[in-house]
Design a protein around this motif. Structure first.
Motif, PDB file in Angstrom:
ATOM      1  N   THR A  43       0.861  -1.182   0.000  1.00 30.05           N
ATOM      2  CA  THR A  43       0.000   0.000   0.000  1.00 30.05           C
ATOM      3  C   THR A  43       0.900   1.235   0.000  1.00 30.05           C
ATOM      4  O   THR A  43       2.132   1.123   0.043  1.00 30.05           O
ATOM      5  CB  THR A  43      -0.901   0.049   1.253  1.00 30.05           C
ATOM      6  N   ARG A  91       0.443   9.515  -9.453  1.00 25.71           N
ATOM      7  CA  ARG A  91       0.682   8.686 -10.638  1.00 25.71           C
ATOM      8  C   ARG A  91       1.373   7.383 -10.257  1.00 25.71           C
ATOM      9  O   ARG A  91       2.378   6.996 -10.854  1.00 25.71           O
ATOM     10  CB  ARG A  91       1.529   9.446 -11.664  1.00 25.71           C
ATOM     11  N   ILE A  92       0.850   6.685  -9.271  1.00 22.45           N
ATOM     12  CA  ILE A  92       1.422   5.410  -8.857  1.00 22.45           C
ATOM     13  C   ILE A  92       1.002   4.329  -9.853  1.00 22.45           C
ATOM     14  O   ILE A  92      -0.194   4.118 -10.068  1.00 22.45           O
ATOM     15  CB  ILE A  92       0.966   5.030  -7.439  1.00 22.45           C
ATOM     16  N   PRO A  93       1.946   3.647 -10.485  1.00 20.03           N
ATOM     17  CA  PRO A  93       1.578   2.613 -11.463  1.00 20.03           C
ATOM     18  C   PRO A  93       0.736   1.507 -10.827  1.00 20.03           C
ATOM     19  O   PRO A  93       0.980   1.097  -9.693  1.00 20.03           O
ATOM     20  CB  PRO A  93       2.934   2.076 -11.938  1.00 20.03           C
ATOM     21  N   ASP A  94      -0.244   1.027 -11.562  1.00 26.87           N
ATOM     22  CA  ASP A  94      -1.080  -0.070 -11.082  1.00 26.87           C
ATOM     23  C   ASP A  94      -0.284  -1.375 -11.070  1.00 26.87           C
ATOM     24  O   ASP A  94       0.499  -1.646 -11.981  1.00 26.87           O
ATOM     25  CB  ASP A  94      -2.306  -0.251 -11.989  1.00 26.87           C
ATOM     26  N   GLY A  95      -0.507  -2.177 -10.028  1.00 22.81           N
ATOM     27  CA  GLY A  95       0.082  -3.512  -9.992  1.00 22.81           C
ATOM     28  C   GLY A  95       1.417  -3.623  -9.304  1.00 22.81           C
ATOM     29  O   GLY A  95       2.064  -4.682  -9.381  1.00 22.81           O
ATOM     30  N   ASN A 134       4.133  -4.560  -6.808  1.00 25.01           N
ATOM     31  CA  ASN A 134       4.209  -5.645  -5.830  1.00 25.01           C
ATOM     32  C   ASN A 134       5.668  -6.072  -5.725  1.00 25.01           C
ATOM     33  O   ASN A 134       6.517  -5.646  -6.507  1.00 25.01           O
ATOM     34  CB  ASN A 134       3.336  -6.827  -6.258  1.00 25.01           C
ATOM     35  N   ARG A 165       5.759  -8.784 -16.718  1.00 22.36           N
ATOM     36  CA  ARG A 165       5.083  -7.757 -15.925  1.00 22.36           C
ATOM     37  C   ARG A 165       6.094  -6.839 -15.259  1.00 22.36           C
ATOM     38  O   ARG A 165       5.867  -5.624 -15.155  1.00 22.36           O
ATOM     39  CB  ARG A 165       4.188  -8.429 -14.881  1.00 22.36           C
ATOM     40  N   LEU A 193       6.213  -2.731 -15.633  1.00 22.49           N
ATOM     41  CA  LEU A 193       6.203  -1.828 -14.485  1.00 22.49           C
ATOM     42  C   LEU A 193       7.493  -1.020 -14.403  1.00 22.49           C
ATOM     43  O   LEU A 193       7.481   0.141 -13.969  1.00 22.49           O
ATOM     44  CB  LEU A 193       5.976  -2.624 -13.202  1.00 22.49           C
ATOM     45  N   THR A 222       7.197   7.803 -14.423  1.00 23.62           N
ATOM     46  CA  THR A 222       6.364   8.572 -13.497  1.00 23.62           C
ATOM     47  C   THR A 222       7.037   8.935 -12.179  1.00 23.62           C
ATOM     48  O   THR A 222       6.496   9.746 -11.419  1.00 23.62           O
ATOM     49  CB  THR A 222       5.080   7.787 -13.158  1.00 23.62           C
ATOM     50  N   PHE A 244       4.413   0.446  -1.468  1.00 26.31           N
ATOM     51  CA  PHE A 244       4.495   0.677  -2.907  1.00 26.31           C
ATOM     52  C   PHE A 244       5.875   1.183  -3.322  1.00 26.31           C
ATOM     53  O   PHE A 244       6.407   0.794  -4.361  1.00 26.31           O
ATOM     54  CB  PHE A 244       3.433   1.680  -3.347  1.00 26.31           C
TER      55      PHE A 244
END
Length: 234
Positions: A20, A61-65, A67, A76, A80, A87, A153
């Motif tokens: 998070t 502008r936090i990239p989705d996904g 981890n 992936r 990312l 960003t 994150f």
């Protein structure tokens, strides 16, 4: 739905760990901006550098996904990686195998992290560090987070950048030293890699103080090959 861990503590169950932006938001509410996450890749391999990355995410502008990089496919991670560089503020540092042999892998990892934080285009006011140890010499406050790459994150982003960067470096090393298959195992002690060391001896990017390399006949008998230059050496 996964439960949110309390600040600074691990949840009771592994499945409850989700990254998070909460740790970063806590620090920003306390007046610490910007907040950086830092992580490394390559502590365990028998060969190659240790690579660290520091990342300051743009909260808007936090990239989705995002981890833990280990939980993502290579494809992936590449996606990312591009999104993070597009960003966020990012810095990368690495320490060579010879540096690792000289100071030990823990100290080399922490020094690579310190250099990455110091190289950020903006000065971090607070740093979230993956693991239990905080690098010496940071110019700001810091907090160590166990399994931070699965909880924050910013650390997750740093883990992705460090992992992709190091994997690409080891792929390049595989071209220079094709007999070892570095592009396949990234220097980790796989059966294939150990067999190649036994057959050919170590080369200049092997960590001579690691595991069987430290005492193997190959370590004493083989003439190391020249180390290839690479970007990011700090």
């Amino acid at each position: 739905m996964a439960r949110r861990p309390s600040s600074g503590s691990l949840p009771l169950f592994e499945e409850d760990i989700v990254p998070t932006f909460r740790f970063e938001e806590d620090m920003m509410r306390d007046g610490f901006m910007p907040v950086a996450g830092v992580d490394e890749a390559g502590r365990g391999p028998l060969a190659g550098p240790v690579v660290a990355s520091a990342v300051i995410l743009d909260p808007q502008r936090i990239p989705d996904g995002l981890n833990d990089s280990k939980q993502l496919t290579a494809a992936r991670r590449d996606e990312l990686y591009d999104a993070i560089l597009a960003t966020a503020d990012v810095a990368i540092s690495s320490l060579s195998p010879s540096s690792i042999d000289r100071v030990n892998i823990l100290r080399a990892s922490l020094e690579a992290m310190r250099r990455a934080v110091a190289s950020l285009p903006r000065t971090a006011r607070f740093v979230l560090v993956d693991g239990r140890d905080i690098p010496a010499g940071l110019s700001c406050h810091a907090k160590a987070l166990v399994k931070g790459d699965a909880r924050s994150f910013s650390i997750a982003a740093a883990s992705i950048v460090a992992k992709v960067t190091r994997d690409r470096m080891m792929t390049a090393a595989g071209v220079t030293y094709p007999q070892y298959g570095f592009e396949q195992h990234a220097g980790y002690g796989t059966k294939m890699h150990r067999a190649a060391i036994k057959a050919h001896g170590p080369c200049a990017i092997h960590r001579m103080t690691f595991g069987t390399l430290k005492t193997s006949d190959a370590a004493h008998d083989a003439r190391p090959l020249p180390i290839p230059p690479h970007k990011g050496e700090g």
